[in-house]
Design an enzyme around this catalytic site. Structure first.
Site, short mmCIF file in Angstrom:
data_model
loop_
_atom_site.label_atom_id
_atom_site.label_comp_id
_atom_site.label_asym_id
_atom_site.label_seq_id
_atom_site.Cartn_x
_atom_site.Cartn_y
_atom_site.Cartn_z
N TRP A 203 0.82 -1.21 0.00
CA TRP A 203 0.00 0.00 0.00
C TRP A 203 0.86 1.26 0.00
O TRP A 203 1.90 1.32 0.65
CB TRP A 203 -0.87 -0.01 1.26
N ASP B 24 0.13 9.19 0.85
CA ASP B 24 0.76 10.51 0.63
C ASP B 24 2.26 10.49 0.30
O ASP B 24 3.01 9.74 0.93
CB ASP B 24 0.65 11.38 1.88
N TRP C 148 -4.58 0.27 3.64
CA TRP C 148 -3.91 1.11 4.63
C TRP C 148 -3.66 0.30 5.90
O TRP C 148 -4.51 -0.47 6.33
CB TRP C 148 -4.81 2.33 4.92
N GLU D 180 -5.62 18.56 6.12
CA GLU D 180 -4.46 17.66 6.21
C GLU D 180 -3.33 18.18 5.33
O GLU D 180 -3.55 18.99 4.43
CB GLU D 180 -4.83 16.25 5.72
C1 FRU Z 1 -3.69 12.10 4.29
C2 FRU Z 1 -3.45 11.40 5.63
C3 FRU Z 1 -2.58 12.26 6.52
C4 FRU Z 1 -1.97 11.24 7.43
C5 FRU Z 1 -1.77 10.08 6.52
C6 FRU Z 1 -1.87 8.75 7.18
O1 FRU Z 1 -3.96 11.25 3.25
O2 FRU Z 1 -4.69 11.12 6.22
O3 FRU Z 1 -3.28 13.28 7.17
O4 FRU Z 1 -0.78 11.69 8.01
O5 FRU Z 1 -2.74 10.18 5.51
O6 FRU Z 1 -1.46 7.71 6.35
#
Ligand code: FRU
Length: 538
Positions: free
Chosen positions: A58, A61, A85, A243
């Site tokens: 997976w 970001d 995830w 975010e």
């Molecule tokens: C954005 C997010 C961030 C976080 C990460 C976790 O896509 O939700 O805010 O740090 O992904 O994987």
């Protein structure tokens, strides 16, 4: 009577064999279709030709992007042991040109303090942190620790900010024993620190997403951080949590004026549903960011009180590279090419998700306000090989432009120009023999660009994936319309009007698209100029 019986029997036999025949034919058709689909491996069909994907597992970001000694570094939210995830690591890849990537061993592993969420990295050239040894410039990463145990036990506070340093060119990181460097003041969503060297006020800055605000911190040593101010109350889109911010100064194209740009990803609440990234342009006095009044007026005139870096559904959590040398001077960006609405269920097994192409950002004055322009990095043009070029193409109904025998349509850069656009508009269509169609183009009547992936191939894995046509209002007032299209096996990136409006979307055709055509309702529709370049990565 006997005769009647035999006639009925004959009739029944005829009807049955006809029906069986039909069934066999359907079965055969289906088998053929299945054979065609099955003859492609997942790698063949969906592994992008040039967009970065992890070999397995997976990815979400992009994190910690910086440049040092000829290499662009890209870290990424990564769960190597599963294709959805999970416990977050920082995966790592390097490139000399932001186009071809080499995946490196995992750089930061989760530990007893938590998962390693998104963050940033910089080269500490003056050793402000004191982590240097033997004259080696340390690379400092800052990330969010997410305490999963705390989350599972229902605690509100799960996220703190931490740093780690690398003395081996970003390959491995040592976590600082003084972590966390920023404790949580009682905010549920408190994450994604992005550091930037502020050469104007000569200090380190860091922006952090906190609920639906951005917090601004400063530091001289990258360990002690002072909260300076916050931004976001009542401004911009608030359809979801904020975010992955980014914050940097830019020279307004063709002037000496400097403006500060704040990127804020938001999920959900994007213009075409789900995750997306909005931006703000303004001024910064070293402590506080103030939005430019004309940009604020612009925001308030839009539907979501937001201006977006990308109106497609698949460009999220993107940020810019640190330490780009002045001699290069570009602002360079990359985003995650997916959307939390369906990212976990897209139809790939070995890996999940790709990044966008790297993009160069410019800031332009538009009327009395400002706009960011995004373009694919020029390095991509170094991969051009076979070219198809036409000065003028007259479109009558659905007109073929090119097929995959001439140029592979899954590794392609297309530039086109429509002169003096005035009639109904146009739709490009990518199709295959299975009837899968990806349509995109422009409707002049309502001034909307669009991407329609409703019939693009596999869509049933998520209700959200193909539930709408994505649209973006055209803002440019130019009579001519220029567009650049970047195509890979599972993605399209559209840069209209020199990147004033961008749309990025993913798709999963059952077999590769093998034809590109254009359709227009106008009697006489001319594409003034089109250039299709195959990009060659062998
Ligand atoms: C954005 C997010 C961030 C976080 C990460 C976790 O896509 O939700 O805010 O740090 O992904 O994987």
């Amino acid at each position: 009577m006997k005769n009647l019986k035999s006639i009925i029997l004959i009739l029944i036999t005829m009807v049955t064999s006809f029906l069986i025949g039909c069934k066999d034919k359907n079965q055969n058709d289906q088998n053929e279709a299945q054979v065609a689909v099955k003859s492609y491996s997942e790698e063949d069909l969906y592994r992008p030709n040039f967009h970065f994907t992890p070999k397995k597992g997976w990815m979400n970001d992009p994190n910690g992007m910086f440049y040092k000694d000829g290499y662009f570094h890209l870290y990424f939210q990564h769960y190597p042991d599963g294709n959805t995830w999970g416990p977050m690591h920082w995966g790592h890849a390097i490139s000399t040109d932001m186009v071809t990537w080499k995946e490196m061993p995992i750089a930061i592993y989760p530990d007893e303090k938590g998962y390693i969420f998104s963050g940033s990295a910089i080269v500490d050239v003056n050793n402000n942190s004191g982590f240097s040894k033997d004259g080696i410039e340390p690379i400092i990463a800052m990330f969010t620790y997410h305490d999963m145990d705390a989350e599972k036990s229902g605690k509100l506070v799960t996220q703190t900010q931490a740093i780690a340093y690398s003395l081996d060119e970003g390959q491995t990181f040592t976590k600082y024993e003084g972590n966390p460097v920023i404790k949580n003041p009682g905010i549920k969503d408190f994450r994604d620190p992005k550091m930037v060297w502020d050469s104007i006020h000569e200090k380190w800055l860091m922006v952090l997403a906190a609920g639906q605000k951005i917090m601004f911190y400063s530091s001289s040593n990258l360990k002690d951080w002072k909260l300076e101010s916050d931004f976001g109350d009542g401004i911009g889109g608030h359809g979801g949590v904020w975010e992955c911010p980014d914050f940097f100064p830019m020279v307004v194209q063709g002037t000496d004026e400097i403006k500060w740009v704040l990127l804020v990803s938001i999920n959900p609440g994007g213009p075409n549903s789900g995750s997306a990234t909005q931006y703000f342009v303004g001024d910064f006095d070293g402590k506080q960011f103030k939005i430019d009044p004309s940009f604020e007026d612009d925001l308030n005139s839009t539907e979501h009180k937001s201006i977006w870096i990308d109106y497609g559904r698949d460009n999220y959590a993107g940020v810019t590279w640190a330490n780009i040398p002045d001699s290069n001077g570009r602002k360079l960006f990359m985003g995650w090419m997916s959307n939390w609405e369906y990212a976990n269920v897209v139809p790939t097994e070995t890996w999940r998700s790709a990044m966008t192409v790297a993009r160069q950002i410019e800031l332009q004055k538009v009327n009395s306000s400002y706009r960011l322009l995004f373009q694919p990095v020029k390095e991509l043009t170094n991969y051009r090989s076979t070219k198809f070029k036409k000065e003028s193409i007259a479109i009558n109904g659905d007109t073929k432009i090119i097929d995959s025998k001439a140029i592979d349509l899954a590794s392609t850069e297309i530039n086109f120009k429509i002169s003096d656009l005035k009639n109904s508009g146009f739709a490009f269509k990518l199709t295959n023999k299975q009837g899968d169609t990806l349509a995109f183009g422009y409707n002049h009547s309502d001034k909307n660009f669009f991407v329609d992936r409703r019939k693009s191939g596999k869509t049933e894995f998520s209700e959200k994936f193909a539930d709408r046509v994505s649209i973006a209002k055209r803002t440019s007032l130019n009579a001519d319309l220029h567009g650049t299209i970047i195509l890979d096996k599972t993605s399209i990136e559209l840069f209209f009007d020199n990147g004033e409006t961008v749309m990025t979307e993913i798709f999963f055709p059952n077999t590769p698209y093998d034809k590109l055509s254009v359709e227009s309702k106008d009697k006489e529709f001319i594409i003034a100029n089109i250039e299709v370049n195959k990009l060659n990565f062998n």
